[in-house]
Design a protein around this motif. Structure first.
Motif, mmCIF file in Angstrom:
data_model
loop_
_atom_site.group_PDB
_atom_site.id
_atom_site.type_symbol
_atom_site.label_atom_id
_atom_site.label_comp_id
_atom_site.label_asym_id
_atom_site.label_seq_id
_atom_site.Cartn_x
_atom_site.Cartn_y
_atom_site.Cartn_z
ATOM 1 N N GLU A 28 0.133 1.337 8.333
ATOM 2 C CA GLU A 28 -0.414 1.998 7.547
ATOM 3 C C GLU A 28 -0.520 3.813 7.538
ATOM 4 O O GLU A 28 -0.366 4.477 6.749
ATOM 5 C CB GLU A 28 -1.883 1.719 7.426
ATOM 6 N N ASN A 55 1.607 7.318 -6.318
ATOM 7 C CA ASN A 55 0.504 8.196 -6.943
ATOM 8 C C ASN A 55 0.287 9.417 -6.014
ATOM 9 O O ASN A 55 -0.686 10.081 -6.153
ATOM 10 C CB ASN A 55 -0.781 7.243 -6.900
ATOM 11 N N ASN A 56 1.153 9.458 -5.105
ATOM 12 C CA ASN A 56 0.989 10.837 -4.220
ATOM 13 C C ASN A 56 -0.371 10.724 -3.701
ATOM 14 O O ASN A 56 -1.077 11.647 -3.631
ATOM 15 C CB ASN A 56 1.364 11.937 -4.841
ATOM 16 N N VAL A 57 -0.686 9.558 -2.896
ATOM 17 C CA VAL A 57 -2.121 9.552 -2.300
ATOM 18 C C VAL A 57 -1.565 9.469 -0.747
ATOM 19 O O VAL A 57 -1.260 8.705 -0.236
ATOM 20 C CB VAL A 57 -2.921 8.102 -2.776
ATOM 21 N N ILE A 58 -2.879 10.460 -0.200
ATOM 22 C CA ILE A 58 -2.542 10.303 1.330
ATOM 23 C C ILE A 58 -4.138 10.018 1.637
ATOM 24 O O ILE A 58 -4.911 10.758 1.376
ATOM 25 C CB ILE A 58 -1.990 11.605 1.944
ATOM 26 N N GLN A 59 -4.403 9.140 2.769
ATOM 27 C CA GLN A 59 -5.669 8.640 3.045
ATOM 28 C C GLN A 59 -5.762 9.085 4.624
ATOM 29 O O GLN A 59 -6.039 8.366 5.310
ATOM 30 C CB GLN A 59 -6.097 7.319 2.857
ATOM 31 N N ASN A 86 1.081 -1.350 0.038
ATOM 32 C CA ASN A 86 0.360 0.027 -0.009
ATOM 33 C C ASN A 86 1.050 1.231 -0.013
ATOM 34 O O ASN A 86 0.452 2.315 -0.588
ATOM 35 C CB ASN A 86 -0.950 -0.038 1.104
ATOM 36 N N ARG A 102 0.693 4.191 -2.589
ATOM 37 C CA ARG A 102 0.601 5.909 -2.247
ATOM 38 C C ARG A 102 1.613 6.359 -2.659
ATOM 39 O O ARG A 102 1.414 7.826 -3.172
ATOM 40 C CB ARG A 102 0.502 5.765 -0.597
ATOM 41 N N GLN A 135 2.240 6.929 5.492
ATOM 42 C CA GLN A 135 1.851 8.291 4.914
ATOM 43 C C GLN A 135 2.410 9.404 5.407
ATOM 44 O O GLN A 135 2.628 10.461 4.338
ATOM 45 C CB GLN A 135 0.282 8.203 4.872
#
Length: 182
Positions: A117, A81-85, A74, A78, A121
């Protein structure tokens, strides 16, 4: 059980990453045709460093396995794709954290992936954070040095110690508070 099919699905979303490490062929084999792999020699124990655009996002000391494999995958998605949840409050807290974060884990720990997880991030959001994930079953010397009696355990800037089984907002508040004291 083979993870090949699941990893191949993840690979569709992982790109522009360099994995550098030593004694990590079992992980590198999954990515050898998709990512830049830099194999080092001369280490005693396995490690993996994850880079994008020459920036180190995190280091994993050990081999991410069992419960730690999914958060590792994961994290690669992240970072790619420069994704922060994280919600807005969590992002605000994360922006106030700086320094070195060590997360101590074991592959069979059931709470460790939750902490991982979250922490994976933070370097995406905040370049003032260096993150190390340390498998104490492989790096027992570091487990002893940092008095790891339970996992997950978080150490910020060599002095603030946080049990990693708190909810994410509480962990982020403690890390932000620990950053102020640095």
């Amino acid at each position: 059980m083979s993870y090949d099919y699941i990893v191949s699905q993840y690979l569709a979303y992982i790109k522009d990453i360099t994995l550098e490490g030593c004694k990590a062929e079992e992980i590198f084999d999954y990515f050898k045709d998709k990512l830049n792999i830099v194999s080092k020699e001369g280490c005693d124990k396995p490690y993996i460093k994850v880079y994008k655009n020459n920036r180190l996002y995190f280091s994993y000391y050990g081999i991410p396995a069992i419960n730690e494999f999914w958060p590792f995958l994961n994290a690669l998605v992240r970072i790619s794709n420069n994704v922060i949840q994280l919600d807005e409050k969590e992002k605000e807290l994360a922006a106030n954290i700086y320094g070195n974060i060590k997360l101590f884990v074991t592959p069979d720990c059931t709470k460790c992936p939750i902490a991982a997880e979250l922490l994976y991030q933070l370097p995406i959001l905040n370049s003032n954070i260096s993150l190390e994930i340390i498998d104490v079953t492989t790096y027992d010397d570091l487990g002893k040095k940092y008095r790891v009696l339970n996992v997950p355990k978080i150490v910020l800037n060599e002095k603030t110690e946080i049990p990693g089984s708190f909810p994410p907002t509480i962990i982020l508040k403690m890390l932000a508070k620990g950053s102020e004291q640095h």
